[in-house]
Design a protein around this motif. Structure first.
Motif, PDB file in Angstrom:
ATOM      1  N   GLY A  84      -1.098  46.311 -22.848  1.00 52.17           N
ATOM      2  CA  GLY A  84      -0.457  47.296 -23.716  1.00 52.17           C
ATOM      3  C   GLY A  84      -0.686  48.722 -23.253  1.00 52.17           C
ATOM      4  N   LEU A  85      -1.909  48.998 -22.779  1.00 50.06           N
ATOM      5  CA  LEU A  85      -2.215  50.341 -22.277  1.00 50.06           C
ATOM      6  C   LEU A  85      -1.338  50.671 -21.070  1.00 50.06           C
ATOM      7  CD1 LEU A  85      -4.065  52.850 -22.451  1.00 50.06           C
ATOM      8  CD2 LEU A  85      -5.610  51.668 -20.911  1.00 50.06           C
ATOM      9  N   LEU A  86      -1.218  49.722 -20.155  1.00 51.68           N
ATOM     10  CA  LEU A  86      -0.383  49.938 -18.979  1.00 51.68           C
ATOM     11  C   LEU A  86       1.086  50.126 -19.366  1.00 51.68           C
ATOM     12  CD1 LEU A  86      -0.013  49.931 -15.876  1.00 51.68           C
ATOM     13  CD2 LEU A  86       0.287  47.467 -16.048  1.00 51.68           C
ATOM     14  N   LEU A  87       1.571  49.274 -20.256  1.00 53.28           N
ATOM     15  CA  LEU A  87       2.978  49.341 -20.627  1.00 53.28           C
ATOM     16  C   LEU A  87       3.293  50.515 -21.547  1.00 53.28           C
ATOM     17  CD1 LEU A  87       3.848  45.575 -21.076  1.00 53.28           C
ATOM     18  CD2 LEU A  87       4.305  47.051 -19.125  1.00 53.28           C
ATOM     19  N   SER A  88       2.283  51.064 -22.220  1.00 51.00           N
ATOM     20  CA  SER A  88       2.526  52.272 -23.022  1.00 51.00           C
ATOM     21  C   SER A  88       2.951  53.424 -22.127  1.00 51.00           C
ATOM     22  CB  SER A  88       1.279  52.662 -23.804  1.00 51.00           C
ATOM     23  OG  SER A  88       1.083  51.800 -24.879  1.00 51.00           O
ATOM     24  N   TYR A  89       2.499  53.408 -20.881  1.00 50.80           N
ATOM     25  CA  TYR A  89       2.856  54.473 -19.967  1.00 50.80           C
ATOM     26  C   TYR A  89       4.225  54.235 -19.320  1.00 50.80           C
ATOM     27  CZ  TYR A  89       2.834  57.694 -16.104  1.00 50.80           C
ATOM     28  OH  TYR A  89       3.179  58.676 -15.218  1.00 50.80           O
ATOM     29  N   CYS A  90       4.473  52.999 -18.917  1.00 45.81           N
ATOM     30  CA  CYS A  90       5.671  52.790 -18.109  1.00 45.81           C
ATOM     31  C   CYS A  90       6.841  52.141 -18.853  1.00 45.81           C
ATOM     32  CB  CYS A  90       5.335  51.985 -16.870  1.00 45.81           C
ATOM     33  SG  CYS A  90       4.830  50.299 -17.196  1.00 45.81           S
ATOM     34  N   CYS A  91       6.595  51.457 -19.943  1.00 50.73           N
ATOM     35  CA  CYS A  91       7.670  50.735 -20.639  1.00 50.73           C
ATOM     36  C   CYS A  91       7.582  51.010 -22.128  1.00 50.73           C
ATOM     37  CB  CYS A  91       7.573  49.237 -20.383  1.00 50.73           C
ATOM     38  SG  CYS A  91       7.655  48.805 -18.656  1.00 50.73           S
ATOM     39  N   PHE A  92       8.258  52.043 -22.561  1.00 46.75           N
ATOM     40  CA  PHE A  92       8.148  52.532 -23.939  1.00 46.75           C
ATOM     41  C   PHE A  92       8.249  51.456 -25.010  1.00 46.75           C
ATOM     42  CE2 PHE A  92      10.992  53.937 -27.417  1.00 46.75           C
ATOM     43  CZ  PHE A  92      10.030  54.506 -28.213  1.00 46.75           C
ATOM     44  N   PRO A  93       9.267  50.627 -25.058  1.00 46.51           N
ATOM     45  CA  PRO A  93       9.382  49.746 -26.223  1.00 46.51           C
ATOM     46  C   PRO A  93       8.398  48.582 -26.218  1.00 46.51           C
ATOM     47  CG  PRO A  93      11.267  49.458 -24.793  1.00 46.51           C
ATOM     48  CD  PRO A  93      10.433  50.552 -24.203  1.00 46.51           C
ATOM     49  N   ILE A  94       7.804  48.244 -25.083  1.00 49.39           N
ATOM     50  CA  ILE A  94       6.963  47.058 -24.996  1.00 49.39           C
ATOM     51  C   ILE A  94       5.489  47.376 -25.255  1.00 49.39           C
ATOM     52  CG2 ILE A  94       6.204  45.199 -23.468  1.00 49.39           C
ATOM     53  CD1 ILE A  94       8.898  45.518 -22.031  1.00 49.39           C
ATOM     54  N   GLY A  95       5.008  48.506 -24.815  1.00 51.43           N
ATOM     55  CA  GLY A  95       3.588  48.816 -24.897  1.00 51.43           C
ATOM     56  C   GLY A  95       3.051  48.968 -26.300  1.00 51.43           C
ATOM     57  N   LEU A  96       3.773  49.625 -27.162  1.00 45.82           N
ATOM     58  CA  LEU A  96       3.268  49.903 -28.509  1.00 45.82           C
ATOM     59  C   LEU A  96       3.008  48.634 -29.321  1.00 45.82           C
ATOM     60  CD1 LEU A  96       2.448  52.150 -30.442  1.00 45.82           C
ATOM     61  CD2 LEU A  96       4.801  52.192 -31.249  1.00 45.82           C
ATOM     62  N   PRO A  97       3.918  47.668 -29.371  1.00 48.71           N
ATOM     63  CA  PRO A  97       3.604  46.442 -30.122  1.00 48.71           C
ATOM     64  C   PRO A  97       2.401  45.685 -29.555  1.00 48.71           C
ATOM     65  CG  PRO A  97       5.949  46.561 -29.689  1.00 48.71           C
ATOM     66  CD  PRO A  97       5.308  47.669 -28.922  1.00 48.71           C
ATOM     67  N   LEU A  98       2.229  45.695 -28.237  1.00 49.72           N
ATOM     68  CA  LEU A  98       1.072  45.031 -27.646  1.00 49.72           C
ATOM     69  C   LEU A  98      -0.220  45.750 -28.005  1.00 49.72           C
ATOM     70  CD1 LEU A  98       2.407  44.042 -24.114  1.00 49.72           C
ATOM     71  CD2 LEU A  98       2.033  42.578 -26.088  1.00 49.72           C
ATOM     72  N   ASP A  99      -0.183  47.069 -28.061  1.00 45.69           N
ATOM     73  CA  ASP A  99      -1.365  47.825 -28.477  1.00 45.69           C
ATOM     74  C   ASP A  99      -1.732  47.507 -29.921  1.00 45.69           C
ATOM     75  OD1 ASP A  99      -1.664  49.111 -26.014  1.00 45.69           O
ATOM     76  OD2 ASP A  99      -0.287  50.716 -26.578  1.00 45.69           O
ATOM     77  N   ILE A 100      -0.737  47.423 -30.774  1.00 43.19           N
ATOM     78  CA  ILE A 100      -0.988  47.082 -32.182  1.00 43.19           C
ATOM     79  C   ILE A 100      -1.548  45.663 -32.280  1.00 43.19           C
ATOM     80  CG2 ILE A 100       0.125  46.675 -34.403  1.00 43.19           C
ATOM     81  CD1 ILE A 100       2.055  49.007 -33.636  1.00 43.19           C
ATOM     82  N   ALA A 101      -0.990  44.733 -31.509  1.00 44.49           N
ATOM     83  CA  ALA A 101      -1.496  43.360 -31.510  1.00 44.49           C
ATOM     84  C   ALA A 101      -2.929  43.295 -30.999  1.00 44.49           C
ATOM     85  CB  ALA A 101      -0.590  42.467 -30.666  1.00 44.49           C
ATOM     86  N   ALA A 102      -3.269  44.112 -29.996  1.00 43.09           N
ATOM     87  CA  ALA A 102      -4.636  44.145 -29.476  1.00 43.09           C
ATOM     88  C   ALA A 102      -5.615  44.631 -30.540  1.00 43.09           C
ATOM     89  CB  ALA A 102      -4.708  45.044 -28.242  1.00 43.09           C
ATOM     90  N   ILE A 103      -5.222  45.632 -31.302  1.00 42.61           N
ATOM     91  CA  ILE A 103      -6.099  46.140 -32.363  1.00 42.61           C
ATOM     92  C   ILE A 103      -6.294  45.074 -33.432  1.00 42.61           C
ATOM     93  CG2 ILE A 103      -6.267  47.840 -34.219  1.00 42.61           C
ATOM     94  CD1 ILE A 103      -4.857  49.809 -32.301  1.00 42.61           C
ATOM     95  N   ILE A 104      -5.234  44.407 -33.824  1.00 42.41           N
ATOM     96  CA  ILE A 104      -5.337  43.363 -34.849  1.00 42.41           C
ATOM     97  C   ILE A 104      -6.204  42.207 -34.345  1.00 42.41           C
ATOM     98  CG2 ILE A 104      -4.026  41.610 -36.123  1.00 42.41           C
ATOM     99  CD1 ILE A 104      -1.724  43.699 -36.237  1.00 42.41           C
ATOM    100  N   CYS A 105      -5.949  41.741 -33.127  1.00 42.49           N
ATOM    101  CA  CYS A 105      -6.737  40.636 -32.575  1.00 42.49           C
ATOM    102  C   CYS A 105      -8.209  41.021 -32.411  1.00 42.49           C
ATOM    103  CB  CYS A 105      -6.172  40.194 -31.233  1.00 42.49           C
ATOM    104  SG  CYS A 105      -4.615  39.313 -31.343  1.00 42.49           S
TER     105      CYS A 105
END
Length: 102
Positions: A10-31
């Motif tokens: 998610g951290l990597l994709l927050s930089y390069c792929c706008f729509p994909i990184g944010l949901p993965l970051d949120i999922a990482a926090i929840i997990c």
């Protein structure tokens, strides 16, 4: 384990792929949060991975917000409509910066 993996990706994709990184970051926090709770109850191990996932998820969201604030993740839709985004146009084998140039 999932929290750290989601956080890193998610951290990597927050930089390069706008729509994909944010949901993965949120999922990482929840997990990471759920895993920390389970570890405290004695239902598992891997406290470092859970905390790492939380940290990477938070860092990804902070990076996303910072890039959004500084305009890195914005797109000029007028330029898209004009056709300025995409492969370069060639005329007689010579690349042209603007398709309207003759």
């Amino acid at each position: 384990m999932e929290a750290a993996l989601l956080g890193g990706v998610g951290l990597l994709l927050s930089y390069c792929c706008f729509p994909i990184g944010l949901p993965l970051d949120i999922a990482a926090i929840i997990c990471g949060y759920v895993a920390s709770g389970q570890i405290k109850q004695g239902k598992g191990t891997g406290h470092g991975l859970a905390v790492g996932g939380l940290a990477l998820g938070i860092a990804g969201i902070v990076l996303f917000v910072a890039l959004l604030a500084f305009g890195r993740i914005t797109m000029d839709w007028d330029a898209v409509q004009r056709g300025e985004f995409g492969p370069p146009v060639e005329r007689n084998g010579v690349p042209q910066a603007d398709p309207s140039i003759d």
